[in-house]
Write an enzyme that holds these catalytic residues in place. Structure first.
Site, PDB file in Angstrom:
ATOM      1  N   SER A   9       0.835  -1.200   0.000  1.00 21.64           N
ATOM      2  CA  SER A   9       0.000   0.000   0.000  1.00 21.64           C
ATOM      3  C   SER A   9       0.873   1.255   0.000  1.00 21.64           C
ATOM      4  O   SER A   9       1.642   1.480   0.948  1.00 21.64           O
ATOM      5  CB  SER A   9      -0.898   0.018   1.231  1.00 21.64           C
ATOM      6  OG  SER A   9      -1.485   1.298   1.347  1.00 21.64           O
ATOM      7  N   HIS A  34      -1.289  -1.242  -4.188  1.00 21.89           N
ATOM      8  CA  HIS A  34      -2.553  -0.948  -3.498  1.00 21.89           C
ATOM      9  C   HIS A  34      -2.694   0.562  -3.295  1.00 21.89           C
ATOM     10  O   HIS A  34      -1.811   1.219  -2.760  1.00 21.89           O
ATOM     11  CB  HIS A  34      -2.553  -1.676  -2.158  1.00 21.89           C
ATOM     12  CG  HIS A  34      -3.853  -1.664  -1.431  1.00 21.89           C
ATOM     13  ND1 HIS A  34      -4.903  -2.502  -1.748  1.00 21.89           N
ATOM     14  CD2 HIS A  34      -4.290  -0.905  -0.392  1.00 21.89           C
ATOM     15  CE1 HIS A  34      -5.912  -2.279  -0.928  1.00 21.89           C
ATOM     16  NE2 HIS A  34      -5.572  -1.304  -0.091  1.00 21.89           N
ATOM     17  N   ASP A  36      -5.038   3.437  -1.673  1.00 19.86           N
ATOM     18  CA  ASP A  36      -6.080   3.708  -0.668  1.00 19.86           C
ATOM     19  C   ASP A  36      -6.637   5.111  -0.844  1.00 19.86           C
ATOM     20  O   ASP A  36      -5.937   6.097  -0.604  1.00 19.86           O
ATOM     21  CB  ASP A  36      -5.481   3.591   0.742  1.00 19.86           C
ATOM     22  CG  ASP A  36      -5.219   2.155   1.142  1.00 19.86           C
ATOM     23  OD1 ASP A  36      -6.141   1.330   1.032  1.00 19.86           O
ATOM     24  OD2 ASP A  36      -4.076   1.865   1.561  1.00 19.86           O
ATOM     25  N   MET A  38      -9.353   7.767   0.550  1.00 17.67           N
ATOM     26  CA  MET A  38     -10.205   8.051   1.721  1.00 17.67           C
ATOM     27  C   MET A  38     -10.792   9.444   1.582  1.00 17.67           C
ATOM     28  O   MET A  38     -10.101  10.366   1.131  1.00 17.67           O
ATOM     29  CB  MET A  38      -9.368   8.006   3.003  1.00 17.67           C
ATOM     30  CG  MET A  38      -8.605   6.718   3.194  1.00 17.67           C
ATOM     31  SD  MET A  38      -7.605   6.814   4.686  1.00 17.67           S
ATOM     32  CE  MET A  38      -6.716   5.262   4.589  1.00 17.67           C
ATOM     33  N   HIS A  67      -8.609   0.769  -3.639  1.00 15.52           N
ATOM     34  CA  HIS A  67      -9.470   0.503  -2.476  1.00 15.52           C
ATOM     35  C   HIS A  67     -10.163   1.817  -2.113  1.00 15.52           C
ATOM     36  O   HIS A  67      -9.535   2.727  -1.566  1.00 15.52           O
ATOM     37  CB  HIS A  67      -8.593  -0.013  -1.320  1.00 15.52           C
ATOM     38  CG  HIS A  67      -9.335  -0.265  -0.053  1.00 15.52           C
ATOM     39  ND1 HIS A  67      -8.695  -0.439   1.154  1.00 15.52           N
ATOM     40  CD2 HIS A  67     -10.677  -0.388   0.211  1.00 15.52           C
ATOM     41  CE1 HIS A  67      -9.599  -0.647   2.101  1.00 15.52           C
ATOM     42  NE2 HIS A  67     -10.804  -0.610   1.559  1.00 15.52           N
ATOM     43  N   MET A  69     -12.325   3.921   0.055  1.00 17.64           N
ATOM     44  CA  MET A  69     -12.947   4.065   1.384  1.00 17.64           C
ATOM     45  C   MET A  69     -13.689   5.398   1.379  1.00 17.64           C
ATOM     46  O   MET A  69     -13.318   6.359   2.061  1.00 17.64           O
ATOM     47  CB  MET A  69     -11.861   4.019   2.461  1.00 17.64           C
ATOM     48  CG  MET A  69     -11.297   2.620   2.667  1.00 17.64           C
ATOM     49  SD  MET A  69      -9.721   2.626   3.518  1.00 17.64           S
ATOM     50  CE  MET A  69      -8.639   2.961   2.134  1.00 17.64           C
ATOM     51  N   MET A 138     -11.229  -6.520   5.595  1.00 16.51           N
ATOM     52  CA  MET A 138     -10.451  -5.574   6.402  1.00 16.51           C
ATOM     53  C   MET A 138     -10.066  -6.237   7.718  1.00 16.51           C
ATOM     54  O   MET A 138     -10.935  -6.723   8.449  1.00 16.51           O
ATOM     55  CB  MET A 138     -11.277  -4.315   6.696  1.00 16.51           C
ATOM     56  CG  MET A 138     -11.526  -3.412   5.505  1.00 16.51           C
ATOM     57  SD  MET A 138     -10.059  -2.912   4.593  1.00 16.51           S
ATOM     58  CE  MET A 138      -9.083  -2.094   5.853  1.00 16.51           C
ATOM     59  N   PHE A 144      -6.647   4.270   8.514  1.00 17.26           N
ATOM     60  CA  PHE A 144      -5.262   4.589   8.892  1.00 17.26           C
ATOM     61  C   PHE A 144      -4.361   3.393   8.625  1.00 17.26           C
ATOM     62  O   PHE A 144      -4.786   2.250   8.814  1.00 17.26           O
ATOM     63  CB  PHE A 144      -5.176   4.951  10.386  1.00 17.26           C
ATOM     64  CG  PHE A 144      -6.055   6.114  10.745  1.00 17.26           C
ATOM     65  CD1 PHE A 144      -5.608   7.424  10.612  1.00 17.26           C
ATOM     66  CD2 PHE A 144      -7.356   5.896  11.184  1.00 17.26           C
ATOM     67  CE1 PHE A 144      -6.438   8.492  10.914  1.00 17.26           C
ATOM     68  CE2 PHE A 144      -8.195   6.962  11.492  1.00 17.26           C
ATOM     69  CZ  PHE A 144      -7.736   8.268  11.355  1.00 17.26           C
ATOM     70  N   GLY A 145      -3.127   3.692   8.245  1.00 14.98           N
ATOM     71  CA  GLY A 145      -2.114   2.650   8.171  1.00 14.98           C
ATOM     72  C   GLY A 145      -1.557   2.414   9.573  1.00 14.98           C
ATOM     73  O   GLY A 145      -1.825   3.179  10.514  1.00 14.98           O
ATOM     74  N   GLY A 146      -0.790   1.354   9.706  1.00 13.69           N
ATOM     75  CA  GLY A 146      -0.050   1.120  10.943  1.00 13.69           C
ATOM     76  C   GLY A 146      -0.872   0.681  12.132  1.00 13.69           C
ATOM     77  O   GLY A 146      -0.412   0.795  13.267  1.00 13.69           O
ATOM     78  N   ASP A 176      -6.421  -6.861   4.288  1.00 12.53           N
ATOM     79  CA  ASP A 176      -5.874  -5.500   4.339  1.00 12.53           C
ATOM     80  C   ASP A 176      -5.890  -4.952   5.760  1.00 12.53           C
ATOM     81  O   ASP A 176      -6.956  -4.777   6.355  1.00 12.53           O
ATOM     82  CB  ASP A 176      -6.731  -4.606   3.415  1.00 12.53           C
ATOM     83  CG  ASP A 176      -6.156  -3.211   3.269  1.00 12.53           C
ATOM     84  OD1 ASP A 176      -5.054  -2.958   3.775  1.00 12.53           O
ATOM     85  OD2 ASP A 176      -6.835  -2.380   2.635  1.00 12.53           O
ATOM     86  N   GLY A 178      -2.620  -4.223   8.965  1.00 11.70           N
ATOM     87  CA  GLY A 178      -1.814  -4.846  10.018  1.00 11.70           C
ATOM     88  C   GLY A 178      -1.134  -6.137   9.612  1.00 11.70           C
ATOM     89  O   GLY A 178      -0.763  -6.942  10.480  1.00 11.70           O
ATOM     90  N   GLY A 198       1.280  -2.252   4.156  1.00 12.08           N
ATOM     91  CA  GLY A 198       1.720  -0.854   4.042  1.00 12.08           C
ATOM     92  C   GLY A 198       2.923  -0.600   4.912  1.00 12.08           C
ATOM     93  O   GLY A 198       4.070  -0.677   4.463  1.00 12.08           O
ATOM     94  N   SER A 199       2.685  -0.332   6.187  1.00 15.94           N
ATOM     95  CA  SER A 199       3.796   0.070   7.049  1.00 15.94           C
ATOM     96  C   SER A 199       4.835  -1.043   7.220  1.00 15.94           C
ATOM     97  O   SER A 199       6.026  -0.745   7.330  1.00 15.94           O
ATOM     98  CB  SER A 199       3.291   0.565   8.401  1.00 15.94           C
ATOM     99  OG  SER A 199       2.232  -0.208   8.842  1.00 15.94           O
TER     100      SER A 199
HETATM  101  C1  DX5 Z   1      -6.325   1.062   5.905  1.00 15.95           C
HETATM  102  C2  DX5 Z   1      -5.943   0.873   4.461  1.00 15.95           C
HETATM  103  C3  DX5 Z   1      -4.825  -0.078   4.323  1.00 15.95           C
HETATM  104  C4  DX5 Z   1      -3.541   0.422   4.910  1.00 15.95           C
HETATM  105  C5  DX5 Z   1      -2.732  -0.757   5.341  1.00 15.95           C
HETATM  106  O1  DX5 Z   1      -7.480   1.800   6.001  1.00 15.95           O
HETATM  107  O2  DX5 Z   1      -7.014   0.359   3.713  1.00 15.95           O
HETATM  108  O3  DX5 Z   1      -4.621  -0.458   2.973  1.00 15.95           O
HETATM  109  O4  DX5 Z   1      -2.795   1.207   4.026  1.00 15.95           O
HETATM  110  O5  DX5 Z   1      -1.674  -0.302   6.079  1.00 15.95           O
HETATM  111  P1  DX5 Z   1      -0.923  -1.203   7.124  1.00 15.95           P
HETATM  112  O6  DX5 Z   1      -0.371  -2.378   6.388  1.00 15.95           O
HETATM  113  O7  DX5 Z   1       0.123  -0.282   7.681  1.00 15.95           O
HETATM  114  O8  DX5 Z   1      -1.935  -1.628   8.168  1.00 15.95           O
HETATM  115 ZN    ZN Z   2      -6.513  -0.555   1.696  1.00 19.91          ZN
END
Ligand code: DX5
Ligand code: ZN
Length: 217
Positions: A9, A34, A36, A38, A67, A69, A138, A144-146, A176, A178, A198-199
């Site tokens: 991501s 990927h 994202d 939002m 994706h 959101m 999900m 949010f990432g991380g 998707d 964590g 992502g992270s």
């Molecule tokens: C969260 C996003 C994810 C996010 C994943 O709302 O849809 O795609 O970027 O990030 P990590 O892998 O850091 O949880």
């Molecule tokens: Zn995503």
């Protein structure tokens, strides 16, 4: 164990060095990229819009995995397609007319994916499942990432895999949120086909090596 597809991501990329990070993904063993999106309404955060997607698309050599959101995702399917979408995921929670939106994605020539928040049971997909190329489960609350991986995901993946097999459908399961080397093997064992990360990828000292390691678990 089957090798998963990895969809890093770019939400966790360095936005001031986006070209560098997309080129890193091009050279890596990532299968997808990927994206994202939002809107600050469907989820309590705003990521980036289509001008940034266009900049990514200009450099990306891997299929783009969108994706959405956002509320009213049907308004932006064409923009996703114009900006390189191979797959478009919309949230079931944002689509009162999900069947119509799925057909619109397919009519654009894209793969149709439906995303489920952690509280949404897979049973709600029952009638539309034969039309889907991907279900995006999900494993965190989106926005949010991380964030920390939610453990109820494993049962959900197992359950969905059983339904897909028993109905003889051809639908991939994408996870998707964590995802790390601590849960990836168990997710694949449970039936996941695609892992978003992502992270875990971008915060590691060697992102390309981390992608390869996730694939090889
Ligand atoms: C969260 C996003 C994810 C996010 C994943 O709302 O849809 O795609 O970027 O990030 P990590 O892998 O850091 O949880
Ligand atoms: Zn995503």
């Amino acid at each position: 164990m089957a090798q998963p597809l990895i969809s890093p991501s770019v939400l966790a990329a360095d936005f001031a060095n986006l070209q560098r990070d997309v080129e890193m993904l091009n050279e890596s063993s990532a299968d997808l990229i990927h994206i994202d999106i939002m809107d600050g309404i469907f989820v309590p955060n705003i990521s980036f819009g289509f001008p940034v997607c266009a900049a990514i698309h200009k450099h990306a050599k891997k299929p783009m995995d969108y994706h959405l959101m956002i509320q009213k995702p049907e308004l932006y399917l064409g923009s996703c397609k114009e900006n390189g979408a191979e797959t478009i995921a919309v949230h079931i929670e944002a689509c009162p007319h999900l069947h119509r939106v799925v057909q619109e994605i397919k009519n654009l020539g894209c793969k149709a994916s439906v995303a489920l928040n952690p509280h949404t049971p897979i049973e709600l997909l029952s009638d539309v499942l034969p039309d889907l190329d991907v279900v995006l489960i999900m494993s965190v609350n989106p926005g949010f990432g991380g964030q920390k991986f939610l453990n109820n995901t494993f049962d959900k993946v197992r359950h969905l895999k059983e339904v897909i097999k028993s109905r003889n459908l051809n639908c991939q399961i994408e996870i998707d949120g964590g995802v790390t080397d601590q849960n990836a093997a168990q997710l694949i064992e449970a039936g996941a086909d695609i892992l978003v990360a992502g992270s875990f990828v971008f915060n590691s000292p060697d992102p390309a090596g981390t992608i390869l390691a996730l694939k090889a678990l």
